[in-house]
Each structure stands twice: as C-alpha cells, then as structure tokens.
Scaffold this active site. Structure first.
Site, PDB file in Angstrom:
ATOM      1  N   TRP A 102      55.502   7.868  10.071  1.00 61.34           N
ATOM      2  CA  TRP A 102      55.828   6.682   9.492  1.00 61.34           C
ATOM      3  C   TRP A 102      57.450   6.457   9.215  1.00 61.34           C
ATOM      4  O   TRP A 102      58.380   5.529   9.288  1.00 61.34           O
ATOM      5  CB  TRP A 102      55.319   6.494   8.056  1.00 61.34           C
ATOM      6  CG  TRP A 102      53.546   5.990   8.413  1.00 61.34           C
ATOM      7  CD1 TRP A 102      52.630   6.877   8.483  1.00 61.34           C
ATOM      8  CD2 TRP A 102      53.217   4.836   9.025  1.00 61.34           C
ATOM      9  NE1 TRP A 102      51.460   6.333   8.766  1.00 61.34           N
ATOM     10  CE2 TRP A 102      52.028   4.971   9.485  1.00 61.34           C
ATOM     11  CE3 TRP A 102      53.823   3.680   9.480  1.00 61.34           C
ATOM     12  CZ2 TRP A 102      51.107   3.882  10.063  1.00 61.34           C
ATOM     13  CZ3 TRP A 102      53.114   2.788  10.292  1.00 61.34           C
ATOM     14  CH2 TRP A 102      51.946   2.805  10.406  1.00 61.34           C
ATOM     15  N   ASP A 172      59.190   5.000   0.920  1.00 60.50           N
ATOM     16  CA  ASP A 172      57.967   4.564   1.221  1.00 60.50           C
ATOM     17  C   ASP A 172      56.882   5.212   0.607  1.00 60.50           C
ATOM     18  O   ASP A 172      56.340   6.422   1.102  1.00 60.50           O
ATOM     19  CB  ASP A 172      57.937   4.573   2.794  1.00 60.50           C
ATOM     20  CG  ASP A 172      56.364   3.921   3.375  1.00 60.50           C
ATOM     21  OD1 ASP A 172      55.596   3.625   2.511  1.00 60.50           O
ATOM     22  OD2 ASP A 172      56.206   4.087   4.687  1.00 60.50           O
ATOM     23  N   LYS A 196      45.472   1.787   0.535  1.00 60.25           N
ATOM     24  CA  LYS A 196      45.155   3.121   0.551  1.00 60.25           C
ATOM     25  C   LYS A 196      44.738   3.266  -0.848  1.00 60.25           C
ATOM     26  O   LYS A 196      43.512   3.695  -1.320  1.00 60.25           O
ATOM     27  CB  LYS A 196      46.296   3.917   0.565  1.00 60.25           C
ATOM     28  CG  LYS A 196      46.313   4.039   2.269  1.00 60.25           C
ATOM     29  CD  LYS A 196      48.006   3.802   2.510  1.00 60.25           C
ATOM     30  CE  LYS A 196      48.360   3.551   4.080  1.00 60.25           C
ATOM     31  NZ  LYS A 196      47.440   3.643   5.057  1.00 60.25           N
TER      32      LYS A 196
END
Ligand SMILES: Cc1ncc(COP(=O)(O)O)c(C=O)c1O
Length: 359
Positions: A102, A172, A196
């Site tokens: 990511w 993030d 999530k």
C-alpha cells in the site's frame, strides 16, 4: 441461516449487533416513517445521524479541536492523489516510507504530482520489517512525510509513531484505525477507508490539521479540496448517507465495548494467540519480524503450497471464510479487525491445529 467467521481483509466482518440494529431500523428509522436510505441528506433526521457519527468519531479518536474531520468518497486510493494535491502547497518534493504494497501504491500515485523522495524502504527485505527509523533519510524540503501504519497485505504494523523532523506527518491508517489509541496531535493528516474497522466500503475518513487547509493546487477538483469539504461539512456533494449511518452504528458499538483502549486489549489477545499458534507449529509460518507483526492482518504460509487449496476448502467447510492471502503474495491471511470476536480466532486456531494433525 448461520453466520460464518469472515476473515476477509476488507470489506470485512461487521459487528453482528450493528447488522441487527440496521435490520430493525431498515424500513422505518425512529419516527421518520422511512428508511435512512430514503432521507434527504439535508433533512433533520439525517443531520442528526451525521452529527452524532462525527461527534462519536472525534471522541473515540480524541482528535483535538484544531483538526477537521472529513468523510469523503473514492477510497483511500483517491487520497493517494488528494494528499499531494492539497498538501504540496507549492513545494515539489514529498518524503515517503515504503513498507509494503500500500505504501508502494501511494508512492506511485504521488509521483504524478511531485518528486517522491524515498526516506526509507523495506523492499529489499521483501517487506518483512520496518526500516530502523534512525536510518531514515527525510528530505527537509519535503511538503510532508507519508507512511502506512499497517500494511494490510504484508502484515506489517508500526507500534510507534515516527518522528517526521518537523514535517507534517501523513498516515494511511486504513487497516488499523480505531484498533489502538493514537495521539492525533502528532499528525498533520490521517486517512482511512472505512471498510476494515469502521463500516461498509464507501466512506473514507480524513483527519487534517487546520493549518494545512486552504493550499490546494488550483486544478484540484472541488470534491477533492479538503478546505471546501470542511466548509460544507463533507456535503459538497450528496454523501453516501446509508454508509454514514452504518459507520455511526459501528462507532456506537465501539463505545459500548469500552472504546479504543478497551478494544486494543482484545486485539492484542487475539493476535498473540494466533501468532503463537503459527510460531509453535511446523506446518505454518509467518515471515514478518516479531516487533512489527500486524495485529490486524496475520499472513501465514503452509510448508507446502500444494496444501493451500485443501486448507482453504476445509476452512470454508468449517465456517471460516476469507482466508486466502492477497493474490500478489499468495499463502493465507487472517484479518482480525475489531469486529472479529475472540471466538472466531479460537475457531481458526483449533481448525489449523486439526489440519496440521492430519497432514
Ligand atoms: C492500507 C490500505 N491503504 C489503501 C487501501 C485502498 O483502499 P480503497 O480500496 O478503499 O481505495 C487499502 C485497501 O485495502 C489498504 O488496506
């Protein structure tokens, strides 16, 4: 009907209580005579839902008052571009730490808008550790320093907030937000997709320090301009109202669990027992250095990849779903976010032990 344990990385399991409440309120919300989905986002009922959701989020994160909280669309992926758009503020360089898939995606997108200075990278170690912060090379002329607090695919998590050398720290937090307390005041900006730990897909939360607002590139689309979104309470365009409502229900559920500090203890217990089961077995292994193993996403491989398909199909038959690792790394991955009950982790460990015994 029987619900299974869903170990999917996102969208992922939601608290059953939340789903039951949403079911009960589906046709008529309170005395409104309609579903939340059908309400005007400017109406009294929805404004109340939105305000409570935001207040609960700020309370759970303990976000100081000089931060704006935005609820945006287009995922964390859009933020990979929005961050340089909004935070470069005339500068041409931004520093990034690469700890996995990511971070790599964030870097690739930012490189369209600025020169990305790689402050540190764990790529040579196949993303199994966090580069020693003492060795980070942060370029002082950067607009900000970006890192990914939990690498959902590689299973690598920071258990500390890095020093940014005075630069705004951008994080993030998509896959570990609200799973452990964080000191928001250390950050310039935090962002996270909801799917999530916070609710269904379709909402991305941005927490941004107020002094960083108002410097967007002139060509920034209005919906991507943090200052404009802050001014319009994230309603510059029609928000995904039902997703905001569900996010609000998840936050209320988290408060009932005792908040972030309480859920952290549950998350520690769940992760510890799963890693212990992996480490003590001769069939399963996890390659990540122990000091940076993720509490949220636990990847593991079987000694012989030829057993993967059988493992997955038997797991599924035992009510354990979503265990296949990301296609880029293979193997298995158990995502054990806030909503995964400890009983789900116990069921997985028992299944893994039985599979090992018979193989
Ligand atoms: C850490 C992290 N960042 C970014 C993303 C991308 O999120 P989205 O698909 O919502 O754009 C994900 C998705 O899984 C993620 O885990």
């Amino acid at each position: 009907m029987s619900r299974i344990y869903n170990f999917s990385a996102g969208p992922s399991a939601l608290p059953e209580e939340v789903l039951a409440q949403a079911r009960d309120e589906m046709l008529e919300y309170g005395a409104s005579g309609m579903s939340v989905m059908e309400m005007s986002h400017r109406g009294k009922d929805f404004m109340h839902i939105a305000a409570r959701m935001k207040t609960d989020f700020i309370e759970l994160m303990q976000a100081p008052s000089h931060y704006q909280v935005l609820f945006l669309q287009a995922g964390a992926t859009a933020q990979f571009a929005m961050i340089p758009h909004n935070l470069l503020a005339g500068r041409t360089v931004a520093s990034y730490v690469n700890t996995g898939s990511w971070s790599s995606s964030a870097i690739k997108e930012a490189a369209k808008y600025c020169r990305v200075h790689l402050a540190a990278s764990a790529e040579a170690d196949k993303f199994t550790r966090i580069p020693e912060p003492a060795g980070w090379d942060i370029s002082a002329d950067s607009a900000y320093l970006h890192y990914t607090s939990n690498e959902t695919i590689n299973g690598v998590e920071f258990d500390f907030i890095p020093e940014s050398g005075g630069l705004p720290l951008v994080c993030d937090m998509s896959s570990n937000i609200l799973s452990r307390p964080v000191d928001v005041s250390r950050f310039g900006l935090i962002y996270a997709g909801a799917q999530k730990n916070m609710g269904p897909a379709g909402v991305t939360v941005v927490i941004v320090r107020e002094d960083l607002l108002g410097h967007a590139r002139p060509d920034t689309p209005a919906v991507f301009d943090y200052a404009l979104q802050a001014k319009s309470e994230s309603m510059l365009n029609t928000p995904p109202t039902y997703n905001w409502y569900l996010l609000g229900l998840v936050l209320q559920w988290l408060k009932r669990q005792g908040g972030v500090a309480a859920i952290e203890q549950v998350n520690i217990a769940k992760a510890q027992k799963l890693y212990q089961a992996i480490d003590s077995s001769s069939l399963y292994s996890n390659p990540v250095h122990k000091n940076c193993r993720s509490r949220m996403n636990v990847p593991f491989v079987l000694r012989d990849a030829a057993l993967d398909a059988e493992f997955l199909s038997k797991a599924e038959a035992n009510g354990l779903s979503g265990l296949q690792g990301h296609r880029s790394v293979g193997g298995m991955r158990a995502s054990i976010y806030n909503a995964m009950p400890e009983a789900g982790v116990d069921a997985l460990i028992a299944f893994m032990a039985e599979f090992e015994r018979t193989h």
